[in-house]
Design an enzyme around this catalytic site. Structure first.
Site, PDB file in Angstrom:
ATOM      1  CG  ASP A 270     -56.062 -20.097 -44.971  1.00  0.00           C
ATOM      2  OD1 ASP A 270     -56.601 -20.694 -45.912  1.00  0.00           O
ATOM      3  OD2 ASP A 270     -54.843 -19.846 -44.927  1.00  0.00           O
ATOM      4  CD  GLU A 339     -57.494 -25.022 -45.154  1.00  0.00           C
ATOM      5  OE1 GLU A 339     -57.403 -25.409 -46.321  1.00  0.00           O
ATOM      6  OE2 GLU A 339     -56.652 -24.281 -44.618  1.00  0.00           O
TER       7      GLU A 339
HETATM    8  C1  GLC Z   1     -55.568 -22.752 -47.402  1.00  0.00           C
HETATM    9  C2  GLC Z   1     -56.420 -22.272 -48.536  1.00  0.00           C
HETATM   10  C3  GLC Z   1     -55.601 -22.260 -49.777  1.00  0.00           C
HETATM   11  C4  GLC Z   1     -54.457 -21.306 -49.598  1.00  0.00           C
HETATM   12  C5  GLC Z   1     -53.646 -21.672 -48.355  1.00  0.00           C
HETATM   13  C6  GLC Z   1     -52.736 -20.553 -47.958  1.00  0.00           C
HETATM   14  O1  GLC Z   1     -55.186 -24.067 -47.556  1.00  0.00           O
HETATM   15  O2  GLC Z   1     -57.570 -23.033 -48.644  1.00  0.00           O
HETATM   16  O3  GLC Z   1     -56.359 -21.893 -50.895  1.00  0.00           O
HETATM   17  O4  GLC Z   1     -53.635 -21.335 -50.715  1.00  0.00           O
HETATM   18  O5  GLC Z   1     -54.459 -21.917 -47.242  1.00  0.00           O
HETATM   19  O6  GLC Z   1     -53.437 -19.485 -47.408  1.00  0.00           O
END
Ligand code: GLC
Ligand code: MG
Length: 627
Positions: A270, A339
């Site tokens: 993440d 991500e």
């Molecule tokens: C990422 C997740 C999102 C979350 C953020 C903080 O972007 O996909 O849902 O709020 O990280 O962890």
């Protein structure tokens, strides 16, 4: 209405045909030459058609052999948002037993892997992305035994399980932070990023710099007990972890080991680009000058001090080493997808190089991405941006939605679900599907008073709709009963979409014409199990204002033309003459997006490639043999 598609029991794989083609098709040389027509043949034809330059993309698996591919290159990844998939205990929130009970559906879809958004102990300020114990399951979702049962059941069906891993922050209720905020002398102090801030001339204190939280407003929160600010790149309930602290790094490495020992097959990491910030905390970030951004909005700054630091790539490399060691011991390949959203595609590609199997490709999601105004040429631009930016040897991937984005049907238009799924599943590389997209679920409407997502709430009633992520997180629509078969509760955590009465898994599963979105999705998943979709080359065919089309091909197997109308007007296309690529005069239809308006375009029929009419949102897959 008479069914136009013969019901099939067998998976639809192209029938092998007698090879009547010339022997030259076996040679590599023919692969590169015979494929394209001399340019003079194509000049002057196809008025109104944009001739695409010959563009060719060869999937770079080491030998082009399917046997060399890892499971994540062969699977579709299906994202489950656990709160919304299936509730087993009637509290209105999905859970692990619920997921386990729906594994038959995952198997039915034919996808090879599920990715679970976080199920760890959490106060749920950001619905699980704020973790209070990285090594435990939140009671809302069940317990460790439920997790073990779920993963074993998945594995017994050949389904891999990918977990979320959140390195940038913990919850403010994590014992590390609870200790950290109590005193400057605890060893946990340095697990987070603290700063006394700036002293203003009036004696008051201000945050040390202008850094902004992704969710809006200052990234610094004052804490009165020790009189310092702490950094949070997301909510103030999500303090940033300090990866410069060696103990913290070790603890977080242990988190990986813990879940590997539980049998997890991969991780979705993440918000990776936020892991490290500059050590020079006094440095402000410059304005981005992106039009339309307000000063409290993350996008208003250019994040030169808080994103994509080189130290992140060192960590990624270490994680890869850990996964390699795990593989040496167990024989299991561990998948890592990271991500991050960034306007600079090079910054994204760097993660391929440091050890991730892939950074998510968000080229098809907002702010650019697929939209109601993105026709054939636009789609090609998006696809091409990724394919041309990827480092050599990297494996592509495609994402059209997730728990942070509006759903396809709401974002692009209800008529585009099947078209988007067709593209997603037949482009070269690994596709990720967000739960519910296979049945074309739509966003729910949430009033400001009912908004749960902090990202929405923080922007107030005037702007919450721009940011709120609740609408795409509504419960899975299994059937037409009160809570769509999701839960027995009177009230579910987010409301079920009222449209579930007609749009649900049951209805689409029972559709005997096999033209529901769900059936189209399943046929696409089956089709992509052909080697040609796994390792085949990729060529753009005819691309126009409306039509996006491409060919997938490998030697000695049938080729496929995939053509989709992403525009708003019906388009008649001559694929035979309209491209520099060699295409035959006719081929056989193997799949379409439901019933096509043109009555002649029926599955299993031979079709004249010189004259194919597709309406807005229609797509077709045609099988053919090279000459
Ligand atoms: C990422 C997740 C999102 C979350 C953020 C903080 O972007 O996909 O849902 O709020 O990280 O962890
Ligand atoms: Mg529950």
């Amino acid at each position: 209405m008479p069914a136009r598609r013969r019901p099939r029991e067998q998976p639809r794989t192209p029938r092998p045909r007698p090879v009547t083609q010339s022997a030259s098709q076996n040679t590599e040389e023919s692969d590169s030459l015979a494929w394209f027509k001399p340019i003079f043949l194509t000049l002057g034809i196809g008025i109104g058609l944009m001739l695409t330059l010959v563009q060719h993309y060869k999937l770079d698996s080491s030998s082009g052999d399917v046997a060399d591919l890892e499971w994540w290159q062969l699977s579709v990844v299906y994202q489950i948002y656990p709160r919304s998939f299936q509730d087993s205990d009637g509290d209105g929130i999905g859970d692990l037993k619920g997921i386990k009970s729906r594994l038959g559906y995952i198997e039915y879809l034919g996808v090879g892997a599920i990715w679970l958004s976080p199920i760890y102990s959490s106060p749920m300020a950001d619905f699980g992305y704020d973790i209070a114990d990285f090594k435990d399951i939140d009671p809302i979702f069940g317990n460790m035994e439920d997790f073990q049962n779920m993963i074993e059941a998945a594995h017994s069906k050949g389904i891999k399980v990918i977990m979320d891993y959140i390195p940038n922050h913990s919850s403010d209720k994590h014992p590390w932070f609870e200790a950290s905020r109590q005193s400057k002398s605890t060893p946990f102090r340095d697990y987070y990023i603290w700063h006394p801030g700036k002293k203003l001339s009036n004696g008051k204190r201000a945050p040390p710099n202008n850094w902004l939280s992704v969710f809006g407003g200052s990234a610094w929160e004052w804490h009165p007990v020790t009189e310092e600010y702490y950094l949070h790149q997301f909510l103030k309930e999500q303090p940033d972890l300090n990866w410069r602290n060696e103990n913290l790094r070790q603890e977080m490495l242990d988190v990986f080991k813990f879940w590997l020992d539980k049998g997890v097959d991969g991780f979705r990491v993440d918000a990776i680009k936020h892991m490290y910030e500059t050590e020079h905390i006094e440095l402000d970030e410059p304005l981005s000058n992106i039009p339309g951004t307000t000063p409290d909005q993350y996008e208003s700054l250019d994040h030169i001090h808080t994103a994509n630091g080189p130290e992140i790539h060192e960590q990624v490399a270490l994680w890869r080493q850990l996964f390699d060691e795990h593989q040496a011991k167990t024989g299991k390949y561990i998948y890592m997808v990271v991500e991050m959203y960034d306007n600079n595609v090079t910054k994204i590609m760097d993660y391929y190089n440091s050890g991730a199997d892939q950074p998510f490709n968000f080229g098809l999601t907002p702010p650019r991405g697929l939209s109601n105004n993105c026709g054939g040429l636009c789609v090609k631009g998006l696809v091409n941006d990724w394919l041309t930016a990827m480092p050599k040897g990297a494996w592509p991937n495609w994402v059209v939605g997730n728990h942070d984005q509006k759903r396809i049907s709401t974002r692009i238009g209800p008529g585009f679900t099947d078209a988007v799924n067709m593209m997603l599943l037949l482009l070269p590389g690994t596709p990720t599907t967000y739960y519910g997209e296979e049945i074309g679920m739509e966003d729910i409407t949430v009033a400001f008073e009912d908004t749960l997502d902090p990202f929405g709430k923080l922007f107030g009633p005037g702007r919450y709709m721009e940011f709120c992520r609740d609408p795409a997180r509504s419960p899975m629509q299994w059937d037409d009963t009160k809570q769509a078969g999701f839960s027995t509760a009177d009230k579910t955590w987010l409301p079920v979409h009222p449209g579930h009465v007609t749009r649900n898994v049951k209805v689409q599963q029972n559709d005997t014409s096999e033209t529901s979105s769900l059936q189209v999705y399943r046929h696409l998943v089956k089709l992509r199990k052909n080697d040609v979709f796994r390792v085949g080359n990729f060529h753009y065919a005819v691309v126009t204002e409306t039509i996006f089309s491409f060919v997938r091909h490998i030697e000695n197997q049938p080729s496929f033309l995939v053509a989709i109308n992403f525009g708003h007007k019906t388009t008649r296309t001559d694929f035979f003459e309209g491209t520099q690529m060699w295409l035959p005069e006719d081929g056989q239809i193997v799949l379409t997006t439901g019933h096509l308006k043109d009555e002649d375009l029926v599955i299993d029929q031979t079709v004249d490639l010189q004259n194919i009419s597709l309406e807005s949102g229609e797509g077709i897959v045609i099988e053919f043999w090279r000459k």
